[in-house]
Scaffold this motif. Structure first.
Motif, PDB file in Angstrom:
ATOM      1  N   ALA A  33       0.827  -1.205   0.000  1.00 46.85           N
ATOM      2  CA  ALA A  33       0.000   0.000   0.000  1.00 46.85           C
ATOM      3  C   ALA A  33       0.863   1.257   0.000  1.00 46.85           C
ATOM      4  CB  ALA A  33      -0.928  -0.010   1.216  1.00 46.85           C
ATOM      5  N   LEU A  34       1.937   1.257   0.783  1.00 50.47           N
ATOM      6  CA  LEU A  34       2.830   2.421   0.823  1.00 50.47           C
ATOM      7  C   LEU A  34       3.472   2.666  -0.546  1.00 50.47           C
ATOM      8  CD1 LEU A  34       4.610   1.889   4.274  1.00 50.47           C
ATOM      9  CD2 LEU A  34       2.870   3.588   3.717  1.00 50.47           C
ATOM     10  N   CYS A  35       3.849   1.573  -1.210  1.00 49.35           N
ATOM     11  CA  CYS A  35       4.467   1.722  -2.536  1.00 49.35           C
ATOM     12  C   CYS A  35       3.466   2.234  -3.566  1.00 49.35           C
ATOM     13  CB  CYS A  35       5.051   0.383  -2.986  1.00 49.35           C
ATOM     14  SG  CYS A  35       6.438  -0.198  -1.976  1.00 49.35           S
ATOM     15  N   VAL A  36       2.247   1.729  -3.517  1.00 47.94           N
ATOM     16  CA  VAL A  36       1.219   2.177  -4.460  1.00 47.94           C
ATOM     17  C   VAL A  36       0.889   3.648  -4.244  1.00 47.94           C
ATOM     18  CG1 VAL A  36      -1.202   1.898  -5.123  1.00 47.94           C
ATOM     19  CG2 VAL A  36       0.231  -0.120  -4.791  1.00 47.94           C
ATOM     20  N   ALA A  63      11.860   8.261  -0.962  1.00 49.71           N
ATOM     21  CA  ALA A  63      11.219   8.239  -2.282  1.00 49.71           C
ATOM     22  C   ALA A  63      11.713   7.061  -3.105  1.00 49.71           C
ATOM     23  CB  ALA A  63      11.489   9.548  -3.026  1.00 49.71           C
ATOM     24  N   ARG A  64      13.006   6.778  -3.025  1.00 51.02           N
ATOM     25  CA  ARG A  64      13.574   5.636  -3.749  1.00 51.02           C
ATOM     26  C   ARG A  64      13.005   4.319  -3.221  1.00 51.02           C
ATOM     27  NH1 ARG A  64      16.728   5.886  -8.255  1.00 51.02           N
ATOM     28  NH2 ARG A  64      18.297   4.459  -7.432  1.00 51.02           N
ATOM     29  N   LEU A  65      12.832   4.230  -1.899  1.00 51.55           N
ATOM     30  CA  LEU A  65      12.265   3.009  -1.311  1.00 51.55           C
ATOM     31  C   LEU A  65      10.839   2.772  -1.795  1.00 51.55           C
ATOM     32  CD1 LEU A  65      13.436   3.064   2.426  1.00 51.55           C
ATOM     33  CD2 LEU A  65      14.001   1.340   0.712  1.00 51.55           C
ATOM     34  N   LEU A  66      10.033   3.824  -1.786  1.00 54.66           N
ATOM     35  CA  LEU A  66       8.630   3.677  -2.163  1.00 54.66           C
ATOM     36  C   LEU A  66       8.469   3.370  -3.651  1.00 54.66           C
ATOM     37  CD1 LEU A  66       7.042   6.588  -0.080  1.00 54.66           C
ATOM     38  CD2 LEU A  66       7.067   4.150   0.454  1.00 54.66           C
ATOM     39  N   TYR A  67       9.110   4.140  -4.484  1.00 56.88           N
ATOM     40  CA  TYR A  67       9.003   3.909  -5.923  1.00 56.88           C
ATOM     41  C   TYR A  67       9.760   2.642  -6.333  1.00 56.88           C
ATOM     42  CZ  TYR A  67       6.780   8.412  -6.807  1.00 56.88           C
ATOM     43  OH  TYR A  67       5.899   9.465  -6.846  1.00 56.88           O
ATOM     44  N   PRO A 101      20.721  11.698   7.238  1.00 54.98           N
ATOM     45  CA  PRO A 101      19.324  11.955   7.606  1.00 54.98           C
ATOM     46  C   PRO A 101      19.143  13.328   8.241  1.00 54.98           C
ATOM     47  CG  PRO A 101      19.925   9.724   8.188  1.00 54.98           C
ATOM     48  CD  PRO A 101      21.182  10.398   7.732  1.00 54.98           C
ATOM     49  N   SER A 102      18.063  13.999   7.854  1.00 56.29           N
ATOM     50  CA  SER A 102      17.762  15.335   8.361  1.00 56.29           C
ATOM     51  C   SER A 102      16.250  15.520   8.382  1.00 56.29           C
ATOM     52  CB  SER A 102      18.425  16.402   7.475  1.00 56.29           C
ATOM     53  OG  SER A 102      17.910  16.337   6.153  1.00 56.29           O
ATOM     54  N   VAL A 103      15.821  16.711   8.766  1.00 56.46           N
ATOM     55  CA  VAL A 103      14.389  16.987   8.802  1.00 56.46           C
ATOM     56  C   VAL A 103      13.800  16.938   7.393  1.00 56.46           C
ATOM     57  CG1 VAL A 103      12.645  18.709   9.394  1.00 56.46           C
ATOM     58  CG2 VAL A 103      14.632  18.384  10.883  1.00 56.46           C
ATOM     59  N   GLU A 104      14.526  17.455   6.410  1.00 59.56           N
ATOM     60  CA  GLU A 104      14.037  17.469   5.029  1.00 59.56           C
ATOM     61  C   GLU A 104      14.069  16.076   4.411  1.00 59.56           C
ATOM     62  OE1 GLU A 104      16.352  19.479   6.193  1.00 59.56           O
ATOM     63  OE2 GLU A 104      15.270  21.392   6.282  1.00 59.56           O
ATOM     64  N   HIS A 105      15.114  15.312   4.713  1.00 56.81           N
ATOM     65  CA  HIS A 105      15.258  13.962   4.170  1.00 56.81           C
ATOM     66  C   HIS A 105      15.486  13.004   5.345  1.00 56.81           C
ATOM     67  CE1 HIS A 105      15.679  15.635   0.084  1.00 56.81           C
ATOM     68  NE2 HIS A 105      16.432  16.567   0.644  1.00 56.81           N
ATOM     69  N   PRO A 117       3.151   8.484  -4.697  1.00 58.93           N
ATOM     70  CA  PRO A 117       2.995   9.890  -5.111  1.00 58.93           C
ATOM     71  C   PRO A 117       2.320  10.755  -4.054  1.00 58.93           C
ATOM     72  CG  PRO A 117       2.360   8.407  -6.886  1.00 58.93           C
ATOM     73  CD  PRO A 117       2.525   7.568  -5.665  1.00 58.93           C
ATOM     74  N   LEU A 118       1.512  10.127  -3.185  1.00 57.87           N
ATOM     75  CA  LEU A 118       0.820  10.886  -2.151  1.00 57.87           C
ATOM     76  C   LEU A 118       1.651  11.026  -0.882  1.00 57.87           C
ATOM     77  CD1 LEU A 118      -2.739   9.269  -2.474  1.00 57.87           C
ATOM     78  CD2 LEU A 118      -1.890  11.353  -3.564  1.00 57.87           C
ATOM     79  N   LEU A 119       2.667  10.179  -0.741  1.00 59.97           N
ATOM     80  CA  LEU A 119       3.441  10.145   0.499  1.00 59.97           C
ATOM     81  C   LEU A 119       4.741  10.927   0.416  1.00 59.97           C
ATOM     82  CD1 LEU A 119       2.941   6.366   1.409  1.00 59.97           C
ATOM     83  CD2 LEU A 119       1.708   8.343   2.322  1.00 59.97           C
ATOM     84  N   THR A 120       5.215  11.194  -0.780  1.00 61.38           N
ATOM     85  CA  THR A 120       6.453  11.950  -0.937  1.00 61.38           C
ATOM     86  C   THR A 120       6.369  12.841  -2.171  1.00 61.38           C
ATOM     87  OG1 THR A 120       8.858  11.782  -1.212  1.00 61.38           O
ATOM     88  CG2 THR A 120       7.522  10.075  -2.241  1.00 61.38           C
ATOM     89  N   SER A 121       6.982  14.001  -2.060  1.00 60.20           N
ATOM     90  CA  SER A 121       6.988  14.937  -3.185  1.00 60.20           C
ATOM     91  C   SER A 121       8.316  14.917  -3.935  1.00 60.20           C
ATOM     92  CB  SER A 121       6.715  16.365  -2.688  1.00 60.20           C
ATOM     93  OG  SER A 121       7.698  16.758  -1.727  1.00 60.20           O
TER      94      SER A 121
END
Length: 299
Positions: A48-51, A90-94, A73-77, A54-58
């Motif tokens: 579900a997270l992978c599908v 983003a790489r993990l999800l896509y 790792p930081s607040v932005e990433h 687009p809604l979970l990361t910009s």
């Protein structure tokens, strides 16, 4: 004094309740297996997270940003960035989309081919069985991983579709032999002989009578193949012979771990993908074991 007579439904013997079907019993056993259910929930969550990526990361999982190369790792990433300045989450999800799509596609094709050949060989027997099993033996001893590597070397621009087709065409041998053995034992039962006696065609006997009774075995094997194919994609992509480098996948993320410098000092580049890959493979295996125990007729 007149005594009241008992109602008829109390004086007559009560018949036995209709027993639940093997499928209902099997699913009931499966959902009583806490480890298998937890693994299934985890796998559904990952999918579900992978599908919904687009809604979970910009962040763009492909676009290179030289100003953000290997940022911790930081607040932005939250999980840092990789050698291309791309966000790890983003790489993990896509990448999960790609890896899971490949695993599911190969599992479906391998199962379809293996079940078709195994059921035909087991049902007809004789020369057809001998011919199909010799062909299956050839497929099983064929080093398909080496063939994929050679093919990717010769055809440099081959994409994901070529990878799926090649592995599927060369990976069905184990399922074919298993289905054949199940069909050989199942076709001697009286209900199969009755179906043949009343004029059912071979296709009808196989599809309507034989396969439903070996479906639990097929499902378990398909689940196992899916776990194996995640490992295959990861291994091939790690070596540079799997998913194209410009397409995010869990295997391509692991390829960054070739550098000792990255392994030692930049854990955020490879560790998240390693954890997700290992956890997903374990979850699928636990689901397979749970299904095997639940639908075992001897259980």
């Amino acid at each position: 004094m007149n005594t009241a007579t008992k109602p008829l439904n109390q004086t007559m013997p009560i018949g036995k309740k209709r027993s639940a079907s093997p499928w209902v019993t099997g699913w009931s056993r499966f959902f009583h297996n806490k480890l298998a259910v937890a693994s299934l929930a985890f796998l559904v969550l990952i999918a579900a997270l992978c599908v919904l990526a687009p809604l979970l990361t910009s962040y763009d999982p492909v676009k290179i940003n030289l100003r953000l190369i290997h940022k911790p790792p930081s607040v932005e990433h939250l999980l840092g960035t990789d050698k291309g300045g791309r966000d790890i989450i983003a790489r993990l999800l896509y990448g999960g989309r790609t890896t899971l799509m490949i695993a599911v596609s190969i599992s479906f094709l391998v199962t379809f081919i293996g079940v078709t050949i195994g059921s035909v060989a087991g049902y007809f027997g004789g020369k057809i069985d001998n011919m199909l099993m010799r062909f299956t033996d050839f497929i099983m001893i064929f080093p398909f991983l080496i063939f994929v590597i050679v093919l990717k070397t010769v055809i440099a621009d081959s994409g994901i579709l070529v990878l799926i087709v090649v592995i599927s065409v060369l990976g069905w041998g184990g399922i074919a032999r298993l289905v054949r053995s199940k069909v050989l034992s199942e076709k001697e039962n009286e209900y199969i002989m009755s179906a043949v006696a009343i004029g059912c065609k071979p296709f009808q006997v196989i599809v309507k009578h034989l396969l439903p009774n070996v479906a639990s075995t097929i499902i378990v094997q398909a689940i196992v193949v899916m776990a194996v194919m995640i490992g295959v994609e990861t291994g091939l992509s790690f070596l540079g012979f799997g998913v194209p480098a410009n397409v995010p996948s869990w295997g391509n993320m692991m390829s960054d771990a070739i550098s000792p410098q990255v392994i030692k000092n930049q854990w955020w580049v490879w560790l998240p993908s390693a954890v997700v890959i290992t956890s997903t493979i374990l979850a699928i295996n636990f689901i397979g074991e749970g299904a095997k125990e639940a639908f075992d007729p001897k259980g």
